[in-house]
Design an enzyme around this catalytic site. Structure first.
Site, PDB file in Angstrom:
ATOM      1  N   CYS A   2       0.857  -1.183   0.000  1.00  0.00           N
ATOM      2  CA  CYS A   2       0.000   0.000   0.000  1.00  0.00           C
ATOM      3  C   CYS A   2       0.898   1.238   0.000  1.00  0.00           C
ATOM      4  CB  CYS A   2      -0.878   0.007   1.238  1.00  0.00           C
ATOM      5  SG  CYS A   2      -1.794  -1.521   1.432  1.00  0.00           S
ATOM      6  N   ARG A  27       1.616   1.518  -5.955  1.00  0.00           N
ATOM      7  CA  ARG A  27       1.865   0.574  -4.863  1.00  0.00           C
ATOM      8  C   ARG A  27       0.626  -0.232  -4.496  1.00  0.00           C
ATOM      9  NH1 ARG A  27       6.571   1.960  -1.937  1.00  0.00           N
ATOM     10  NH2 ARG A  27       5.815   0.673  -0.238  1.00  0.00           N
ATOM     11  N   TRP A  75      -3.684  -1.982  -1.419  1.00  0.00           N
ATOM     12  CA  TRP A  75      -3.625  -3.251  -2.143  1.00  0.00           C
ATOM     13  C   TRP A  75      -4.115  -4.262  -1.124  1.00  0.00           C
ATOM     14  CZ3 TRP A  75      -1.470  -8.118  -1.798  1.00  0.00           C
ATOM     15  CH2 TRP A  75      -1.417  -8.869  -2.993  1.00  0.00           C
ATOM     16  N   ASN A 101       0.645   0.508   6.139  1.00  0.00           N
ATOM     17  CA  ASN A 101       1.160  -0.332   5.064  1.00  0.00           C
ATOM     18  C   ASN A 101       1.879  -1.501   5.715  1.00  0.00           C
ATOM     19  OD1 ASN A 101       2.273  -1.403   2.731  1.00  0.00           O
ATOM     20  ND2 ASN A 101       4.008   0.001   2.753  1.00  0.00           N
ATOM     21  N   GLY A 102       1.495  -2.725   5.360  1.00  0.00           N
ATOM     22  CA  GLY A 102       2.139  -3.907   5.942  1.00  0.00           C
ATOM     23  C   GLY A 102       1.105  -4.908   6.391  1.00  0.00           C
ATOM     24  N   GLU A 481      12.117 -13.903 -18.472  1.00  0.00           N
ATOM     25  CA  GLU A 481      11.643 -12.541 -18.204  1.00  0.00           C
ATOM     26  C   GLU A 481      10.656 -12.083 -19.288  1.00  0.00           C
ATOM     27  OE1 GLU A 481      11.411 -10.501 -15.965  1.00  0.00           O
ATOM     28  OE2 GLU A 481      11.360  -8.485 -16.782  1.00  0.00           O
ATOM     29  N   LYS A 485       6.861 -10.695 -18.587  1.00  0.00           N
ATOM     30  CA  LYS A 485       6.372  -9.376 -19.045  1.00  0.00           C
ATOM     31  C   LYS A 485       5.040  -9.543 -19.763  1.00  0.00           C
ATOM     32  CE  LYS A 485       8.097  -6.923 -17.272  1.00  0.00           C
ATOM     33  NZ  LYS A 485       8.988  -7.424 -16.316  1.00  0.00           N
ATOM     34  N   GLU A 488       2.124 -10.540 -17.190  1.00  0.00           N
ATOM     35  CA  GLU A 488       1.646  -9.614 -16.167  1.00  0.00           C
ATOM     36  C   GLU A 488       0.923  -8.393 -16.729  1.00  0.00           C
ATOM     37  OE1 GLU A 488       4.662  -8.007 -13.564  1.00  0.00           O
ATOM     38  OE2 GLU A 488       6.073  -7.769 -15.196  1.00  0.00           O
ATOM     39  N   HIS A 504      10.607 -32.976 -24.161  1.00  0.00           N
ATOM     40  CA  HIS A 504      10.358 -33.777 -22.956  1.00  0.00           C
ATOM     41  C   HIS A 504       8.945 -33.568 -22.428  1.00  0.00           C
ATOM     42  CE1 HIS A 504      14.494 -35.088 -22.867  1.00  0.00           C
ATOM     43  NE2 HIS A 504      14.833 -33.846 -23.172  1.00  0.00           N
ATOM     44  N   LYS A 603       3.429  -2.723  -7.083  1.00  0.00           N
ATOM     45  CA  LYS A 603       4.829  -2.538  -7.434  1.00  0.00           C
ATOM     46  C   LYS A 603       5.772  -3.168  -6.422  1.00  0.00           C
ATOM     47  CE  LYS A 603       8.174  -0.753  -9.836  1.00  0.00           C
ATOM     48  NZ  LYS A 603       8.449  -1.470 -11.095  1.00  0.00           N
TER      49      LYS A 603
HETATM   50  O1  M6R Z   1      11.347  -4.599  -6.019  1.00  0.00           O
HETATM   51  P1  M6R Z   1      11.850  -5.952  -6.385  1.00  0.00           P
HETATM   52  O2  M6R Z   1      12.821  -5.941  -7.502  1.00  0.00           O
HETATM   53  O3  M6R Z   1      12.379  -6.740  -5.208  1.00  0.00           O
HETATM   54  O4  M6R Z   1      10.562  -6.730  -6.909  1.00  0.00           O
HETATM   55  C1  M6R Z   1      10.611  -8.089  -7.230  1.00  0.00           C
HETATM   56  C2  M6R Z   1       9.389  -8.483  -8.010  1.00  0.00           C
HETATM   57  O5  M6R Z   1       8.239  -8.272  -7.252  1.00  0.00           O
HETATM   58  C3  M6R Z   1       9.265  -7.694  -9.322  1.00  0.00           C
HETATM   59  O6  M6R Z   1      10.399  -7.852 -10.118  1.00  0.00           O
HETATM   60  C4  M6R Z   1       8.026  -8.158 -10.118  1.00  0.00           C
HETATM   61  O7  M6R Z   1       8.189  -9.471 -10.544  1.00  0.00           O
HETATM   62  C5  M6R Z   1       7.786  -7.196 -11.281  1.00  0.00           C
HETATM   63  N1  M6R Z   1       6.472  -6.670 -11.205  1.00  0.00           N
HETATM   64  C6  M6R Z   1       7.857  -7.830 -12.595  1.00  0.00           C
HETATM   65  O8  M6R Z   1       7.685  -6.908 -13.614  1.00  0.00           O
END
Ligand code: M6R
Length: 608
Positions: A2, A27, A75, A101-102, A481, A485, A488, A504, A603
């Site tokens: 959050c 966030r 969130w 937040n937490g 990766e 992308k 998500e 396999h 984020k």
């Molecule tokens: O802030 P961080 O790099 O530790 O975050 C790790 C993951 O949460 C972050 O890379 C997440 O997978 C991204 N949203 C991917 O685009």
């Protein structure tokens, strides 16, 4: 996950809170609220959905007069995203409001205790226990109530608290969740991260775990957990306002993709001095490096995939075994880690809960820790023995782009640095690779320039139900990766496979028109991947190859191609990912997705 903000001063608080929340919306964005103190009364406005709804409800803050307030963008963890579960939460007597937040891990026991004592709960959140605890412990001194309340909480929390009896004050508390105080003149602020503060002040105090502070318009007093005042350093925020804004781009993600040449340059160029790599922040001695028998890289999500990409260069150049471990697994694995392990922790935000926990676990076992982090003053940066900042600037889009490529670039640089320190590379090879490393920003720029066909390709592929991303070796790391992308932000199911694994099992899924994104930028293994392309084509797949510009060998095989400039595979991942970021972006755009704020995501994952 959050975002929280607060203000105390002489201006109207609500517009400042709303502006701050807009900056923090990445966030968490399922509900939001503010509480403003006016004439010793607390006015609370809450909405489900985006900050825009809150602006509408409050007429951009005009309906909430008052010069002291707190705000929150959520969130959801405990309880659905509803108006009632949105923060701020109020005490039963209406004197206190809290944003959080937490996660409060012991909230069930506290809730039962408080209910037995006669407090009633409006929401399903863990947060609400906090405000009732404050009410219970308040005997005319908010500071004492905050200390007693904090002592009862287990979990992670960054809190903002206001009280009608002490109307100019805002209290903030930090435990395992980011909290920064913005230092102004005749007014002060707090927020979960600096993006919400840069429009107002460049001076910041970063609270550490267990610390809390009393903030008034004129004073900021920081206390240790026992309540004794402590002296804190005021740090200068270097991020500028523009870098936290869209600057004419339709989405932050596109802006951040385009910023990558500059970001990678900022990560590597200042660390190349007189033709050599100088890692002043992480001067590891040759003697220490000789004592290291393995390197473990830990991280989550894309940062984990950055580790996968870095591993190849590190093992090849340093000849030290490198394991890449998901932080959420490592922390519970009773890991085989000791003082001969160098732990590299990757994180854009520096606040990812699992990554922090894994790092602490490994530290306890004697490992030295090196953090590669973007956010200055973050928990991971502060906890590690050494920190190499990636200097990517604020990354606002939830899907990381420049965060990933700068992490990979710093890992490449570190690999080269260690290889030299340990005498595992000859002078000529070192100089050649350093030159390649220095040209990464240029190669990324060329990649951006040579892929103007990607929006058209997105039109062709955006209706797919699923996509396969295949590659071998360094190409496989990028496939991981690339698939993330795509998933998500476009919500298209995407899987990455080491191309050699297809036979396999997975090849059973290949049928007519199945899109397969084939990564072919590693010459040493390209022929093998090309055979896999032939195999999937024979089963009807539509192949989009990512390869070097003018790779004639690929022309008869692939249905479509996207390009990177020809380069040595060892450092290619930081470049090769770029067309895949663009592809995911344009596919998501075709599908009308909310690119910067994908559903269910936030984020910074500050909860487990
Ligand atoms: O802030 P961080 O790099 O530790 O975050 C790790 C993951 O949460 C972050 O890379 C997440 O997978 C991204 N949203 C991917 O685009």
């Amino acid at each position: 996950m959050c975002g929280i903000v607060g203000y105390t001063g002489t201006q109207e608080a609500a517009p400042i809170l709303l502006e701050g929340l807009k900056k923090l919306e990445y966030r968490g964005y399922d509900s939001a609220g503010i509480a403003v103190l006016n004439d010793n009364l607390l006015a609370v406005s809450k909405v489900t959905g985006r900050i825009a709804n809150l602006c509408e409800k409050t007429a951009d803050g005009k309906n909430c007069p008052g010069t002291v307030g707190i705000g929150h963008t959520r969130w959801a963890t405990h309880g659905a995203p509803t108006d009632t579960n949105a923060h701020p939460h109020m005490s039963n007597d209406g004197k206190f409001a809290v944003v959080h937040n937490g996660i409060i891990e012991n909230y069930i026991a506290l809730r039962e205790e408080l209910i037995q004592k006669g407090y009633h709960f409006d929401s399903e959140t863990d947060t609400e226990v906090i405000v009732h605890l404050i009410e219970m412990y308040y005997t005319g001194d908010l500071k004492k109530a905050v200390i007693r309340m904090s002592a009862r909480l287990c979990g992670s929390y960054a809190l903002g608290v206001v009280c009608t009896d002490e109307p100019e004050k805002v209290y903030v508390v930090r435990e395992a969740s980011p909290l920064i105080i913005g230092v102004g003149v005749g007014e002060n602020y707090f927020a979960s991260d600096v993006t919400a503060l840069v429009s107002y002040t460049r001076n910041a105090i970063y609270l550490d775990d267990g610390e809390f502070a009393e903030i008034t318009p004129e004073t900021i007093v920081v206390f240790n957990p026992a309540g004794h005042p402590i002296i804190k350093k005021i740090s200068r925020i270097t991020w500028d306002v523009q870098s936290a804004e869209k600057g004419g781009y339709e989405h932050f993600m596109l802006k951040e993709i385009v910023e990558q040449p500059r970001a990678i340059k900022a990560a590597i160029a200042p660390r190349i001095k007189n033709g050599d790599i100088a890692l002043d922040e992480a001067e590891l001695t040759t003697e220490y490096l000789e004592s290291v028998n393995k390197i473990v890289i830990t991280a989550c999500g894309s940062a984990y995939y950055a580790g996968c990409a870095g591993k190849y260069a590190m093992e090849k150049l340093c000849r030290i075994p490198v394991q890449v471990e998901l932080a959420s697994e490592l922390r519970y694995n009773d890991p085989l880690i000791d003082e001969h392990t160098l732990l590299i922790v990757l994180s854009q935000s520096g606040e990812t809960a699992d990554t922090i926990a894994a790092m602490k676990e490994c530290k306890k076992r004697g490992a030295k820790t090196l953090a590669v982090v973007n956010v200055v003053g973050s928990t991971i940066a502060n906890t590690a023995d050494y920190t190499l900042y990636t200097w990517a600037g604020p990354e606002i889009a939830v899907a990381t782009t420049k965060g990933y490529t700068t992490q990979v670039s710093v890992l490449y640089m570190f690999a080269l640095y260690v290889a030299k320190k340990m005498n595992r590379i000859d002078k000529e090879h070192y100089e050649k690779l350093l030159k390649i490393l220095s040209t990464l920003p240029k190669k990324v720029q060329e990649t951006l320039d040579m892929n103007s066909a990607i929006p058209a390709l997105a039109k062709k592929y955006h209706n797919a139900d699923s996509m396969f991303f295949i590659g071998r070796n360094t190409d496989y790391a990028v496939a991981l990766e690339g698939a993330l992308k795509m998933k998500e932000i476009s919500y298209i199911h995407a899987e990455s496979y080491a191309a050699g694994e297809l036979k396999h099992g997975t090849i059973a899924l290949i049928e007519d028109h199945q899109p397969v994104i084939a990564l072919c930028c590693n010459e040493s293994i390209m022929e093998k991947t090309m055979s896999n392309i032939v195999e999937v084509k024979a089963r009807g797949a539509e192949v989009l190859a990512v390869t070097f510009k003018d790779n004639q060998k690929m022309v008869p095989l692939a249905d479509d191609m996207i390009f990177i400039p020809k380069m040595d595979a060892i450092f290619a991942a930081a470049v090769e990912i770029v067309p895949l970021q663009l592809l995911a972006y344009y596919v998501a755009k075709e599908n009308g997705c909310d690119i910067d704020k994908p559903k269910n995501l936030a984020k910074s994952v500050t909860v487990e």
